[in-house]
Design an enzyme around this catalytic site. Structure first.
Site, PDB file in Angstrom:
ATOM      1  N   ARG A   1       0.710  -1.306  -0.016  1.00 14.36           N
ATOM      2  CA  ARG A   1      -0.061  -0.120  -0.034  1.00 14.36           C
ATOM      3  C   ARG A   1       0.889   1.337   0.099  1.00 14.36           C
ATOM      4  O   ARG A   1       0.622   2.220  -0.777  1.00 14.36           O
ATOM      5  CB  ARG A   1      -0.798   0.075   1.438  1.00 14.36           C
ATOM      6  CG  ARG A   1      -2.294  -0.554   0.985  1.00 14.36           C
ATOM      7  CD  ARG A   1      -2.754  -1.240   2.364  1.00 14.36           C
ATOM      8  NE  ARG A   1      -1.641  -2.057   2.874  1.00 14.36           N
ATOM      9  CZ  ARG A   1      -1.671  -3.293   2.605  1.00 14.36           C
ATOM     10  NH1 ARG A   1      -2.704  -3.946   1.574  1.00 14.36           N
ATOM     11  NH2 ARG A   1      -0.872  -4.324   2.704  1.00 14.36           N
ATOM     12  N   THR A   2       1.744   1.342   0.927  1.00 14.72           N
ATOM     13  CA  THR A   2       2.439   2.502   0.992  1.00 14.72           C
ATOM     14  C   THR A   2       3.367   2.867  -0.187  1.00 14.72           C
ATOM     15  O   THR A   2       3.242   4.031  -0.569  1.00 14.72           O
ATOM     16  CB  THR A   2       3.543   2.586   2.123  1.00 14.72           C
ATOM     17  OG1 THR A   2       2.591   2.102   3.373  1.00 14.72           O
ATOM     18  CG2 THR A   2       3.949   3.980   2.550  1.00 14.72           C
TER      19      THR A   2
ATOM     20  N   LYS B   1      25.541  -3.638  -0.994  1.00 15.74           N
ATOM     21  CA  LYS B   1      26.798  -3.864  -0.740  1.00 15.74           C
ATOM     22  C   LYS B   1      27.706  -3.074   0.208  1.00 15.74           C
ATOM     23  O   LYS B   1      28.874  -2.717   0.401  1.00 15.74           O
ATOM     24  CB  LYS B   1      27.514  -2.957  -1.942  1.00 15.74           C
ATOM     25  CG  LYS B   1      26.939  -3.716  -3.396  1.00 15.74           C
ATOM     26  CD  LYS B   1      27.188  -2.517  -4.532  1.00 15.74           C
ATOM     27  CE  LYS B   1      26.568  -3.005  -5.966  1.00 15.74           C
ATOM     28  NZ  LYS B   1      26.597  -2.010  -6.892  1.00 15.74           N
TER      29      LYS B   1
ATOM     30  N   ARG C   1      11.170   3.765   3.465  1.00 17.10           N
ATOM     31  CA  ARG C   1      10.866   2.670   4.452  1.00 17.10           C
ATOM     32  C   ARG C   1      12.224   2.064   4.780  1.00 17.10           C
ATOM     33  O   ARG C   1      12.938   1.727   3.938  1.00 17.10           O
ATOM     34  CB  ARG C   1       9.643   1.987   4.231  1.00 17.10           C
ATOM     35  CG  ARG C   1       9.582   0.663   5.170  1.00 17.10           C
ATOM     36  CD  ARG C   1       8.300  -0.281   4.671  1.00 17.10           C
ATOM     37  NE  ARG C   1       7.010   0.670   4.843  1.00 17.10           N
ATOM     38  CZ  ARG C   1       5.954  -0.075   4.962  1.00 17.10           C
ATOM     39  NH1 ARG C   1       5.535  -1.141   4.680  1.00 17.10           N
ATOM     40  NH2 ARG C   1       4.630   0.793   5.142  1.00 17.10           N
TER      41      ARG C   1
ATOM     42  N   HIS D   1       4.900   5.660  11.608  1.00 16.17           N
ATOM     43  CA  HIS D   1       4.440   5.570  10.190  1.00 16.17           C
ATOM     44  C   HIS D   1       3.258   6.607   9.974  1.00 16.17           C
ATOM     45  O   HIS D   1       2.060   6.533   9.877  1.00 16.17           O
ATOM     46  CB  HIS D   1       3.724   4.214  10.056  1.00 16.17           C
ATOM     47  CG  HIS D   1       3.449   3.678   8.544  1.00 16.17           C
ATOM     48  ND1 HIS D   1       3.508   4.413   7.660  1.00 16.17           N
ATOM     49  CD2 HIS D   1       2.762   2.607   8.204  1.00 16.17           C
ATOM     50  CE1 HIS D   1       3.212   3.747   6.571  1.00 16.17           C
ATOM     51  NE2 HIS D   1       2.799   2.555   6.796  1.00 16.17           N
TER      52      HIS D   1
HETATM   53  N1   CP Z   1      -0.270  -0.120   5.629  1.00 12.04           N
HETATM   54  C1   CP Z   1       0.779  -0.381   5.117  1.00 12.04           C
HETATM   55  O1   CP Z   1       1.561   0.256   5.747  1.00 12.04           O
HETATM   56  O2   CP Z   1       0.996  -1.237   4.217  1.00 12.04           O
HETATM   57  P1   CP Z   1       2.191  -1.760   3.585  1.00 12.04           P
HETATM   58  O3   CP Z   1       3.110  -2.391   4.613  1.00 12.04           O
HETATM   59  O4   CP Z   1       1.628  -2.775   2.423  1.00 12.04           O
HETATM   60  O5   CP Z   1       2.923  -0.307   2.854  1.00 12.04           O
END
Ligand code: CP
Length: 307
Positions: A51-52, A80, A101, A129
């Site tokens: 999603r993100t 590396k 991320r 998040h």
């Molecule tokens: N909600 C969320 O962060 O989903 P993903 O891990 O798929 O990005």
């Protein structure tokens, strides 16, 4: 240069503005279809995501911009031994804004010290998040029309669930919000969430181990999965993996106006039969993620005088 590393980087007024912009994007998408023409978003994902990452990419495309990046550390020079600082410094030369991320808590903050463009924390370990939280806030706003006077149940892995930590930080800033924290006692929220966030805010909260008794009180039920990847042993994960399964029976005493949310991915903590309940909003929530990320990209680029 402004970054988004945690929800608390934003004032309540800035969050209001971002939600207002997201609502305008939803209502008048054509107005924004070319606003990021010539701009590039880099998605640096050192940890898996559906999603993100994809909603960030869809968001930039719908703003008329372009995207580049990687979806796993193994396909980048991190494999590396390149540091996060060097990676970000380089990518700053190729992109106008970066969504990142990383499994290590604080990695986006370290990256922001070297970045020449805005950094967005797209999830760092078990810490935060913030773009999920903006997604959650837009969903709550669209469903409830307010952030005040709500009883919010958070259920599942409250220890490792970074979306929970970010949402508590955000919602505890509003008036008369009450939290019902539903988890096994081994997976309660970290102590700092109580001492540094809930207690200073004055928000009322209770910790319980079962959802049935508290269900009638809730305006929002925010389900989360047990975070398998953050457990030290598989045995420990297996002990908790079926701790909470929301099904139609458990909703029997819930309010008609309840909003059921989940950041997704779901494993088995919400029965698929619940998907047909009009109170289930988790797929709408995922769509809201695209709109709020469009709003965030525009806002950060404008704050950085890059738009
Ligand atoms: N909600 C969320 O962060 O989903 P993903 O891990 O798929 O990005």
């Amino acid at each position: 240069m402004r970054h988004l590393l945690d929800t608390t980087d934003l004032t309540l007024s800035e969050i209001d503005d971002m939600i207002e912009l997201a609502m305008d994007i939803i209502n008048s998408p054509d107005k924004y279809a070319h606003i990021c023409s010539g701009k590039k978003l880099a998605t640096l994902f050192f940890e898996p995501s559906t999603r993100t990452r994809l909603s960030f990419e869809a968001a930039m495309m719908e703003l008329g911009g372009n995207v580049l990046g990687f979806s796993e550390a193994a396909s980048s020079s991190a494999s590396k031994g390149e540091s996060v600082e060097d990676t970000v410094r380089m990518v700053s030369c190729y992109a106008d804004i970066i969504a990142m991320r990383h499994p290590l808590e604080g990695a986006p903050r370290v990256a922001s010290t070297k970045a020449l463009v805005p950094i967005i924390n797209a999830g760092d370990g078990g810490h935060a998040h913030p773009t999920q939280t903006l997604t959650d806030l837009l969903t709550i706003y669209r469903e409830k029309g307010t952030f005040d006077n709500l009883t919010v149940g958070l259920c599942g892995d409250l220890k490792f669930g970074r979306t929970v930590h970010s949402l508590i930080k955000a919602m505890s800033r509003y008036n008369n919000v009450r939290f019902v924290l539903i988890s096994p006692k081994e997976l309660t929220v970290p102590e700092y969430i109580k001492t540094d966030v809930l207690d200073p805010s004055g928000a009322e909260y209770v910790e319980v181990e079962k959802m049935e008794a508290v269900m009638p009180d809730l305006d929002i039920l925010y389900m989360t999965r047990i975070q398998r990847e953050r457990f030290f042993s598989e045995e420990e994960y297996l002990k908790h993996k079926d701790a909470f399964i929301l099904d139609t029976d458990k909703l029997a005493n819930a309010k008609e106006s309840l909003t059921i949310m989940h950041p997704l991915p779901r494993v088995n903590e919400i029965s698929t039969a619940v998907d047909d309940d009009p109170r289930a909003k988790y797929f709408v929530q995922a769509l809201n993620g695209k709109y709020i990320r469009m709003s965030l990209i525009i806002t950060l680029l404008k704050w950085g005088e890059l738009l």
